[in-house]
Every structure is written in structure tokens, then in C-alpha cells.
Design an enzyme around this catalytic site. Structure first.
Site, PDB file in Angstrom:
ATOM      1  N   LYS A 260       0.844  -1.197   0.000  1.00 15.36           N
ATOM      2  CA  LYS A 260       0.000   0.000   0.000  1.00 15.36           C
ATOM      3  C   LYS A 260       0.871   1.235   0.000  1.00 15.36           C
ATOM      4  O   LYS A 260       1.841   1.309   0.761  1.00 15.36           O
ATOM      5  CB  LYS A 260      -0.887  -0.010   1.255  1.00 15.36           C
ATOM      6  CG  LYS A 260      -1.834   1.166   1.344  1.00 15.36           C
ATOM      7  CD  LYS A 260      -2.754   1.057   2.552  1.00 15.36           C
ATOM      8  CE  LYS A 260      -2.175   1.669   3.796  1.00 15.36           C
ATOM      9  NZ  LYS A 260      -1.808   3.094   3.669  1.00 15.36           N
TER      10      LYS A 260
ATOM     11  N   LYS B 271      -8.118   7.277  -0.629  1.00 15.53           N
ATOM     12  CA  LYS B 271      -9.249   7.754   0.192  1.00 15.53           C
ATOM     13  C   LYS B 271     -10.035   8.842  -0.533  1.00 15.53           C
ATOM     14  O   LYS B 271     -10.187   9.963  -0.036  1.00 15.53           O
ATOM     15  CB  LYS B 271      -8.783   8.258   1.553  1.00 15.53           C
ATOM     16  CG  LYS B 271      -8.178   7.177   2.433  1.00 15.53           C
ATOM     17  CD  LYS B 271      -7.920   7.693   3.840  1.00 15.53           C
ATOM     18  CE  LYS B 271      -7.262   6.676   4.735  1.00 15.53           C
ATOM     19  NZ  LYS B 271      -5.832   6.445   4.399  1.00 15.53           N
TER      20      LYS B 271
ATOM     21  N   TYR C 128      -3.141   1.785  17.796  1.00 16.42           N
ATOM     22  CA  TYR C 128      -2.747   0.461  17.313  1.00 16.42           C
ATOM     23  C   TYR C 128      -3.423  -0.666  18.078  1.00 16.42           C
ATOM     24  O   TYR C 128      -3.724  -0.540  19.256  1.00 16.42           O
ATOM     25  CB  TYR C 128      -1.231   0.291  17.426  1.00 16.42           C
ATOM     26  CG  TYR C 128      -0.445   1.119  16.452  1.00 16.42           C
ATOM     27  CD1 TYR C 128      -0.521   0.871  15.078  1.00 16.42           C
ATOM     28  CD2 TYR C 128       0.394   2.144  16.898  1.00 16.42           C
ATOM     29  CE1 TYR C 128       0.218   1.627  14.176  1.00 16.42           C
ATOM     30  CE2 TYR C 128       1.145   2.903  16.001  1.00 16.42           C
ATOM     31  CZ  TYR C 128       1.052   2.631  14.651  1.00 16.42           C
ATOM     32  OH  TYR C 128       1.775   3.375  13.759  1.00 16.42           O
TER      33      TYR C 128
END
Ligand code: S5P
Length: 259
Positions: A61, A94, A212
Site C-alpha cells: 500500500k 481515500k 494500534y
């Protein structure tokens, strides 16, 4: 909860979109559910890290607009590398605008994302026209789209109703929508692919709102693909770290399938 988990094989059998099929097949062949998120500032760096970790990941990504030396040529080199090493490319764009604008941003502009990126993602905030605009460009190229159902960052505004809407639209447009960005909740449509960022083995946050969770928790909560950025490129060796995350991710998946 209580419902049995759908395996990658089952998802593959039901997948309508060719990119979803390629991703699931790649995960099964290579035994990896790890996507490396390479926010490393330079495409040259993305290329060299991808070469080192290519055999351990199902997907790389990037944010093309955060790479200072980016060019279409370099992005096409990444595409070649992805074919050679059998992983998919995910441009984390996005998208968040009206259908006619995102159609241009996806096909044209400085990055021509649709030409080299197998997968991209979109917010559902503007309404379903965003999916329709992107699909006009993406479908002829056999690309796939992930919808942002949830975000990992503190204070994100996506609530339960928003999430449910993302799930509904994904099913409605499932020729093009292959899954979600989310935290791994299991109420999402079972045959689509849940991808989860905000994964780290040691850190809990980054001082800028990132939150996280561990790869084991994410997979136990139903995610299919773990997305790891600084946990990989921020460690001493990207290669050692990606091997580690890959093993943990795959073990957690096989354990979830047994249990
Ligand atoms: O909710 C989200 C969605 C995404 S796509 N939270 C995220 O962190 N991301 C992306 O995942 C983010 O843009 C970044 O590229 C990556 C997380 O990087 P890390 O270094 O924190 O693992």
C-alpha cells in the site's frame, strides 16, 4: 460472534470481482495476509523495500501523493515488480468527492491511479455516486475498491450507523467493491474482504491520533488482511519484521479457522 468464520477459500469461491479473486488466490498461494504500508517518502525507497519483502506480502500500500520523487514511470516499475513477486498494489487515495470529480482523479491527473493500482479506497461520506464514478473508471480495468467503514484514528466520526451504510453499499456494488477498511468487526458482509490498518506489535499510539492493536487481536476480531506500516519500515530490518508479521498473521488466521 458465534457465527463461523468464512475462510479465504470460501471468499474466493464467492468473489465476483477479479481483483478480489487475485488477492485471495495470492494470499492462499503465498500463505500471507500481510499488506505492507510503505509511507517512506520516496518511490525509490518503496521499490527497494518491495523487492526485499515481496515474497512475504499479499499487497503493498502506498500514498502516491506523499512520495517526493514519484513519476508514472516509477509507478509502472512498481507494477512490474508486483507482477514478478506476486503481490497487489493498493493506492490509499481515500477518495471523498462527487462522482464526476473522483472519476477524473482516479483516471487522470498526475498519477493516473487506475493504470497501475489494483486496489484503491473511498470514503462513503459524499453518497453512493462516489462508488458509481470510480466504478466507471475502475471496472473496465478490472480493478477493486475498498470502502472506509471505520478508521483507526482517535475521534474518528464513523459510528455504527455509518458502518452499516458502508456494508449495505458494498453489497449493492459488489461487482466493484471488494471489501472494507475497518477494525475487523464481524458484522460486515461475510464474503467481502476486511482490511485493517493501525496494527503494531509494540506501539499503542503515535502521538498524532493513530491507535494500534495487535495483529492477533485484529484477526481474532475478524479481519482478513493486516496492514502494517511503521511496524515494518520503522524497524531495524523491513525484511525481518515483515517475515515476523507474516508468520503471526497467518498463524492467527489458521488458529481462528480451527477455533
Ligand atoms: O483508519 C485508517 C485507515 C488507513 S488506510 N488508519 C490508517 O492508519 N490508515 C493508513 O494505514 C494510514 O494512512 C497509513 O498509511 C497506514 C498506517 O500506517 P502505520 O505506520 O501507522 O502502520
Amino acid at each position: 460472534m458465534g457465527m463461523s468464520r468464512v475462510s479465504y477459500e470460501e471468499k474466493l469461491k464467492h468473489a465476483k470481482n477479479p481483483t478480489a479473486q487475485r488477492l485471495l488466490l495470492c494470499m492462499l498461494e503465498k500463505q500471507t495476509n500481510l499488506c505492507a504500508s510503505l509511507d517512506v517518502g520516496k518511490i525509490s525507497e518503496v521499490l527497494s523495500i518491495s523487492e526485499q519483502i515481496g515474497s512475504d506480502v499479499c499487497m503493498v500500500k502506498i500514498h502516491a501523493d506523499a512520495l517526493s520523487d514519484v513519476s508514472i514511470d516509477a509507478l509502472l516499475t512498481l507494477q512490474e515488480l508486483s507482477e514478478k513477486n506476486n503481490f497487489l498494489i493498493f493506492e490509499d487515495r481515500k477518495f471523498a468527492d462527487i462522482g464526476s470529480t473522483v472519476r477524473m482523479q482516479y483516471a487522470e491527473g498526475p498519477y493516473r491511479i487506475v493504470e497501475w493500482s489494483d486496489i484503491t479506497n473511498a470514503h462513503i461520506l459524499p453518497g453512493p455516486g462516489i462508488i458509481e464514478g470510480l466504478s466507471e473508471v475502475g471496472m473496465p480495468h478490472h480493478r477493486g475498491l475498498l470502502l472506509l467503514a471505520e478508521m483507526s484514528s482517535h475521534g474518528a466520526l464513523m459510528d455504527e450507523q455509518y458502518r452499516k451504510t458502508a456494508y449495505e453499499w458494498a453489497e449493492k456494488y459488489s461487482e466493484f467493491v471488494i471489501g472494507f477498511i475497518g477494525k475487523g468487526r464481524t458484522e460486515a458482509p461475510q464474503y467481502l474482504i476486511m482490511c485493517t490498518p493501525g496494527i503494531h506489535l509494540e506501539a499503542l499510539s503515535d502521538g498524532l491520533g493513530q491507535q494500534y492493536q495487535s495483529p492477533i487481536d485484529a484477526i481474532a476480531a475478524g479481519t482478513d488482511v493486516i496492514i502494517v506500516g511503521r511496524g515494518i519500515y520503522g524497524s531495524g530490518s523491513a525484511q525481518t519484521a515483515s517475515r515476523h508479521y507474516r508468520e503471526i498473521g497467518w498463524d492467527a488466521y489458521t488458529q481462528a479457522m480451527r477455533g
